[in-house]
Design a protein around this motif. Structure first.
Motif, mmCIF file in Angstrom:
data_model
loop_
_atom_site.group_PDB
_atom_site.id
_atom_site.type_symbol
_atom_site.label_atom_id
_atom_site.label_comp_id
_atom_site.label_asym_id
_atom_site.label_seq_id
_atom_site.Cartn_x
_atom_site.Cartn_y
_atom_site.Cartn_z
ATOM 1 N N CYS A 60 81.107 -3.775 49.434
ATOM 2 C CA CYS A 60 80.081 -2.853 49.424
ATOM 3 C C CYS A 60 79.116 -3.442 50.365
ATOM 4 N N GLY A 61 78.902 -4.570 50.627
ATOM 5 C CA GLY A 61 77.992 -5.258 51.479
ATOM 6 C C GLY A 61 76.711 -5.976 50.986
ATOM 7 N N THR A 77 76.688 -9.519 52.618
ATOM 8 C CA THR A 77 76.097 -9.364 53.920
ATOM 9 C C THR A 77 74.623 -8.894 54.116
ATOM 10 N N VAL A 84 79.032 -1.773 58.540
ATOM 11 C CA VAL A 84 79.280 -2.264 57.258
ATOM 12 C C VAL A 84 77.883 -2.186 56.444
HETATM 13 N N1 LIG Z 1 83.360 -11.077 59.848
HETATM 14 C C1 LIG Z 1 83.518 -9.730 59.379
HETATM 15 N N2 LIG Z 1 84.053 -9.057 60.392
HETATM 16 C C2 LIG Z 1 84.354 -7.943 59.819
HETATM 17 N N3 LIG Z 1 83.946 -7.193 58.768
HETATM 18 C C3 LIG Z 1 83.526 -8.016 57.826
HETATM 19 C C4 LIG Z 1 83.094 -9.485 58.145
HETATM 20 N N4 LIG Z 1 82.535 -9.904 57.261
HETATM 21 C C5 LIG Z 1 82.603 -9.057 56.129
HETATM 22 N N5 LIG Z 1 82.978 -7.968 56.862
HETATM 23 C C6 LIG Z 1 83.176 -6.567 55.857
HETATM 24 O O1 LIG Z 1 81.856 -6.317 55.538
HETATM 25 C C7 LIG Z 1 82.288 -5.464 54.296
HETATM 26 C C8 LIG Z 1 80.784 -6.276 53.278
HETATM 27 O O2 LIG Z 1 81.336 -7.415 52.967
HETATM 28 P P1 LIG Z 1 80.519 -8.319 51.935
HETATM 29 O O3 LIG Z 1 81.012 -9.578 52.027
HETATM 30 O O4 LIG Z 1 79.106 -8.183 52.071
HETATM 31 O O5 LIG Z 1 80.875 -7.673 50.515
HETATM 32 P P2 LIG Z 1 80.618 -7.832 49.171
HETATM 33 O O6 LIG Z 1 79.662 -6.768 48.572
HETATM 34 O O7 LIG Z 1 79.537 -9.273 49.028
HETATM 35 O O8 LIG Z 1 81.549 -7.984 48.449
HETATM 36 P P3 LIG Z 1 81.974 -9.126 47.265
HETATM 37 O O9 LIG Z 1 81.527 -8.487 45.980
HETATM 38 O O10 LIG Z 1 83.457 -9.134 47.122
HETATM 39 O O11 LIG Z 1 81.581 -10.442 47.514
HETATM 40 C C9 LIG Z 1 83.377 -5.659 53.594
HETATM 41 O O12 LIG Z 1 84.089 -4.452 53.713
HETATM 42 C C10 LIG Z 1 84.057 -6.777 54.527
HETATM 43 O O13 LIG Z 1 85.323 -6.435 54.897
#
Ligand SMILES: Nc1ncnc2c1ncn2[C@@H]1O[C@H](COP(=O)(O)OP(=O)(O)OP(=O)(O)O)[C@@H](O)[C@H]1O
Ligand SMILES: [Mg+2]
Lengths: 290, 321, 364
Positions: free
Chosen positions: C40-41, C44, C18
């Motif tokens: 995009c992460g 995370t 990720v």
């Molecule tokens: N527990 C998990 N298991 C597997 N994949 C995950 C998990 N949590 C998040 N992901 C994957 O990690 C990637 C990043 O997720 P993240 O929540 O950081 O995105 P984001 O940039 O915050 O998006 P948004 O703007 O929608 O909040 C995504 O593709 C998501 O599918």
């Protein structure tokens, strides 16, 4: 959630014909009568003397028929105080364990990613499909080995094992809907995983816990099978078994039989009056999901 | 930023830094439930299956018997008559629940979902018998149906049907049906509640749309609501099936005793298991045959659940609502 | 000391990678915003900084100390969540005091700090209310107050305003900015709203698929995007792209049959097609034949203060020009488009931008 739905429908139904409405009420009221009349009849007659019971079973207890002799017999002959306290100890302890252990397990299943999470979840709810009674033969052997025959602990353990699957199932479903942010926030605030469970999660699931409690309580309080097999001694009899055996002995003393039945019914009705809203809300919401 | 307040905060912070927690708490959360459940629910089930494969000797030891106990149960005339009769009675019980209890529950739920006045009062009261112990319910009906008391006769008399009265519980021909109907009386609240909840979860817009499409009350029920609650009806059916093998014991044992009086007319798998396990009158208790009967019940339930899952569940897909 | 450094930080969930190695240095007191498309992460990465997600590889360093294995509460951070995450069973005061009480802080100190935070955020009159008795904006203010009370070295925000309505979002944005000016604490802020990013950030980090695409001040990203993704992501409406052919040493291009246009970028040897980029607000409208290209207006969107003209430029799809609100152009009309050279961006086939000749040349 049903508030708006039912008011909406209430309006719709008001539009329909008067005769339809009368029909609906006739069926519902008719069946309601069938449902509660027998219970009512028993309680009513438990306050009468023998003559009253037989000559005028449908009349209200009045002059010449009112009597508490049945209750007197029950209270002097049967050891109902002990039975009650046994039932209470068993039900309350088992409930406490079901809720506590069930909620902890459900929390682990809903909150943490670990290997075999799904598998363990399935294992824990298997018991919904397979009645625990089918293992009675081995349960009795086990209790003999553990020296637990004729103890309340035996009943408590079995009922806990019996109640856990449904509790874990309902609580896991519910806990999955809790916001992750709030638990993370508690982590940032420095709470340990244990305190997060007790101080953040438990307050959030309190309403569901109450529903699960009422749910699990009924089969435990009412069970005949395990008290009969595991704890039929005088000191460990539960109300259900006590009533069953008392009636066996006093079949000819109708006032006593009716009184003992009423004694077993009234606390349940009292609790139901207190919790019916919660119970019904629980069944309805659980069913919608499940 | 060096007011005293924040300084103390920094002190607290630098005291000692905890490490991110490992996985121990997961074990602590799960272990008690898994332990109690495994020891007092899963182990006994497995142990029962094992015991059914052994035979007891006079000196108390057990020898491997393979499937002999099952053969005895199914083919030995002494056992087979009892077993098949009990199995048949269970099926009758199930059948009566399916044709009386569940349609009645559906009817009540459908009426309740129209939101009549006093709806919640009806619902609450109809559920009362479900809360009572089967033992209590059994005795209540035994008294009411008893020719000694005569309440039933009097009641039937008020609508001119006194001649209809029979001591139904005592007659071989009607005992099982009567017991089943008592059980229906007690448990109809459960299907009623489940179906009622399912009906409530159907969105109002859908019903409005059907009305706009020109359907009336009846056809809305048959063509829109019923298909949508089919999965719930499936769940009700499987719950009825499972409950039928366990709960029926309590009722029959308390009304008719462990022999399924009169003359085994109400003998079901539960009473047979109890009798076999504990012994009754001349017969001594036999854990291995008891375990065999319990295992047979287990397989019968398993078959039912599998049929349900394979057939019913697959056909009745859930509609997103 | 409250710098934050990420060194080759990686995250995978089982097989799924990720975050693919992120390096970033956040200075003390800096306001850094992570933007990027959904998934995009961003969250995370923020949660790894907070210690809520384990770190698969690399190091997170806060104030000079590697904190990979330190519990969230001991990293000196506070976090504000999108869903507010207020404890429903505690009142506003209880929510704000919770972490300090838990840490065994002195009663008087807690009280003083809660009241101070309440003052900053105008929550004085709400301290006895439960979360469910508050409006969305008030809840978010409590959530921020709760973070302030902890007096963290770093504030982490994960889309804190996205549950609020538009008007409230603008108001809270200003409040967060004022808060930063007042506290001067390091802040890391996740959003997918580029207006928030542009207005709040000292520096913006643009993420895509778990990688950093570019880090820079808002204006740097606006004027000198290093690649086509950043160019398209920052700015609204987004930058127009036109396929172009190079001629000569490669800084002169033609597009859609235009006369050769000289783009002021440093020459570079690359293979393949190039893309010309220009923002809607930089395109000039002239009489037909007088500009670089002629095009027919498809739709004119009049917003009062400004007008967006949409053109159909063949394979490029929508081409937007931002014009004056008083512009009288009608749909169906053909106009000339002129491209001021210093407003042009040039990207190679891989999407990487050609460096500008003069980095300081900003377009007025
Ligand atoms: N527990 C998990 N298991 C597997 N994949 C995950 C998990 N949590 C998040 N992901 C994957 O990690 C990637 C990043 O997720 P993240 O929540 O950081 O995105 P984001 O940039 O915050 O998006 P948004 O703007 O929608 O909040 C995504 O593709 C998501 O599918
Ligand atoms: Mg996110």
């Amino acid at each position: 959630m049903t508030e708006t739905a039912s008011s909406h429908r209430a309006r719709a139904s008001r539009l329909r014909g008067l005769s339809t409405r009368a029909g609906v009420h006739m069926v519902l009221a008719g069946y309601t009568l069938i449902a509660i009349f027998p219970v009512f009849l028993v309680i009513l007659n438990s306050f009468k003397n023998r003559r009253g019971i037989f000559t005028d079973p449908l009349g209200l207890p009045g002059e010449g028929t009112f009597s508490l002799e049945g209750y007197a017999t029950v209270l002097t002959q049967g050891d109902f105080a002990t039975y009650f306290s046994n039932s209470l100890i068993v039900t309350v302890t088992a409930l406490f364990l079901i809720l506590w252990l069930g909620a902890m397990a459900a929390h682990a299943l809903a909150e943490y990613r670990f290997r075999f999470n799904t598998l363990l979840g399935i294992y824990l709810i298997l018991g919904i499909m397979v009645p625990i009674r089918l293992g009675t033969v081995a349960i009795l052997e086990l209790m003999v080995d553990l020296n637990l025959v004729n103890t309340l602990l035996a009943l408590i353990l079995v009922y806990t094992a019996q109640g856990l699957p449904v509790a874990v199932f309902i609580l896991t479903e519910f806990m999955r809907t809790l916001s992750r942010d709030i638990k993370d926030c508690a982590r940032v605030d420095g709470l340990s995983e244990y305190r997060i469970f007790f101080e953040v999660v438990v307050p959030l699931i309190r309403p569901v816990l109450a529903t699960v409690a009422v749910f699990s309580m009924i089969p435990i309080w009412n069970d005949l099978w395990f008290p009969l097999i595991l704890a039929s001694g005088d000191a460990t009899k539960t109300v259900t078994l006590g009533v069953q055996q008392f009636i066996g002995q006093y079949t000819v003393n109708w006032s006593a039989v009716l009184a003992s039945l009423s004694i077993a019914i009234l606390p349940v009705l009292g609790l139901y009056a207190l919790f019916s809203r919660q119970l019904i809300a629980g069944i309805t919401s659980g069913a919608v999901k499940g | 930023m060096s007011d005293p307040v924040t300084d103390t905060a920094k002190d607290v912070r630098t005291r000692r830094k905890r490490r991110r927690s490992g996985g121990l708490h997961i074990v602590v959360f799960l272990a008690p439930a898994v332990l109690i459940y495994s020891v007092f629910s899963i182990y006994p089930l497995v142990e029962s299956l094992r015991l059914s494969l052994f035979d007891g000797l006079e000196d108390g030891t057990a020898v491997w018997a393979g499937l002999e106990n099952y053969a005895t149960l199914l083919f030995d005339p002494n056992w087979a008559t009892q077993f098949w009769r009990a199995f048949w009675n269970n099926l009758v019980l199930f059948f009566i629940h399916m044709v009386v209890q569940n349609p009645l529950g559906l009817l009540l739920a459908a009426l309740l979902s129209l939101a009549p006045r006093f709806g919640s009062a009806y619902r609450t009261l109809i559920f009362v018998p479900t809360l009572l112990s089967v033992v209590i319910v059994g005795f209540i009906w035994e008294l009411i149906l008893s020719p000694l008391w005569g309440v039933s006769e009097t009641l039937l008399g008020t609508i001119g049907l006194a001649w209809l009265y029979q001591p139904w519980l005592g007659l071989e021909s009607s005992a099982l049906t009567t017991v089943s109907l008592i059980s229906v009386w007690q448990y109809v609240g459960i299907p009623m509640m489940l179906i009622y909840a399912a009906l409530l979860s159907i969105p109002d817009e859908l019903i409005d749309a059907a009305r706009v499409d020109g359907l009336n009350g009846w056809s809305i029920f048959w063509k829109v609501k019923l298909p949508l609650i089919l999965p719930t009806l499936g769940i009700v059916a499987i719950l009825t099936y499972i409950g039928n093998f366990t709960v029926s014991f309590d009722l029959i044992y308390s009304i008719q005793g462990a022999l399924g009086a009169p003359n085994f007319a109400t003998d079901v798998m539960g009473t047979l298991l109890f009798r076999t396990f504990f012994g009754q009158q001349l017969q001594v208790g036999d854990i291995h045959m008891g375990a065999t009967i319990a295992s047979m019940m287990f397989f019968i339930i398993l078959v039912g659940v599998s049929i349900y899952l394979a057939l019913v569940q697959r056909r009745l897909q859930r509609y997103e609502m | 000391m409250s710098e934050l450094t990420l060194q080759d930080v990686r995250k995978s969930y089982g097989e799924a990678k990720v975050i693919h190695g992120v390096d970033l240095a956040v200075k003390d007191g800096e306001f850094v915003v992570f933007v990027g498309p959904s998934g995009c992460g961003k969250s995370t990465l923020l949660r790894m900084i907070a210690g809520l997600e384990s770190i698969t590889g690399g190091d997170v360093v806060i104030g000079g100390e590697q904190v990979n294995d330190i519990a969230p509460a001991d990293r000196g951070i506070a976090m504000v969540f999108q869903s507010y995450a207020l404890y429903p069973h505690k009142d506003v005061y209880g929510n704000m005091a919770f972490a300090l009480r838990h840490a065994g802080e002195d009663k008087a100190v807690i009280d003083e700090r809660v009241r101070k935070a309440a003052d900053i955020l105008g929550l004085q009159d709400l301290l006895k209310r439960r979360p469910k008795e508050l409006s969305g904006g008030q809840r978010q203010r409590v959530a921020i107050g709760r973070a302030i009370v902890r007096d963290p070295e770093i504030f982490l925000f994960d889309e804190p305003l996205s549950n609020l309505d538009a008007a409230l979002r603008v108001q809270m944005r200003v409040e967060i900015l004022r808060l930063h000016q007042r506290l001067k604490t390091t802040m890391v802020y996740v959003t997918h709203d580029q207006v928030e990013a542009m207005t709040l950030a000292d520096r913006i980090v643009v993420l895509r698929d778990g990688r950093i695409e570019q880090v820079g001040t808002p204006l740097e990203l606006y004027h000198h995007p290093e690649n086509r993704f950043v160019a398209g992501f920052i700015g609204s409406p987004k930058m127009n792209f036109l396929s172009a052919e190079r001629s000569g040493d490669g800084t002169t291009v033609t597009t859609h049959g235009s006369a050769p246009i000289e783009v002021p970028v440093q020459p570079r040897d690359t293979e393949g097609a190039v893309t010309l980029g220009i923002r809607p607000e930089h395109v000039g409208l002239v009489a037909p034949g007088a500009g670089d290209l002629d095009a027919r207006i498809l739709v004119a969107e009049r917003l009062g203060g400004e007008t967006f003209l949409h053109f159909d430029l063949g394979d490029e799809g929508d081409f937007v020009v931002k014009a004056d609100g008083a512009a009288t152009h009608e749909s169906g009309e053909t106009v000339g488009l002129s491209f001021p050279p210093q407003a042009l961006h040039l990207f190679d086939a891989q999407g990487a931008a050609f460096a500008p000749r003069d980095r300081n040349a900003l377009i007025g």
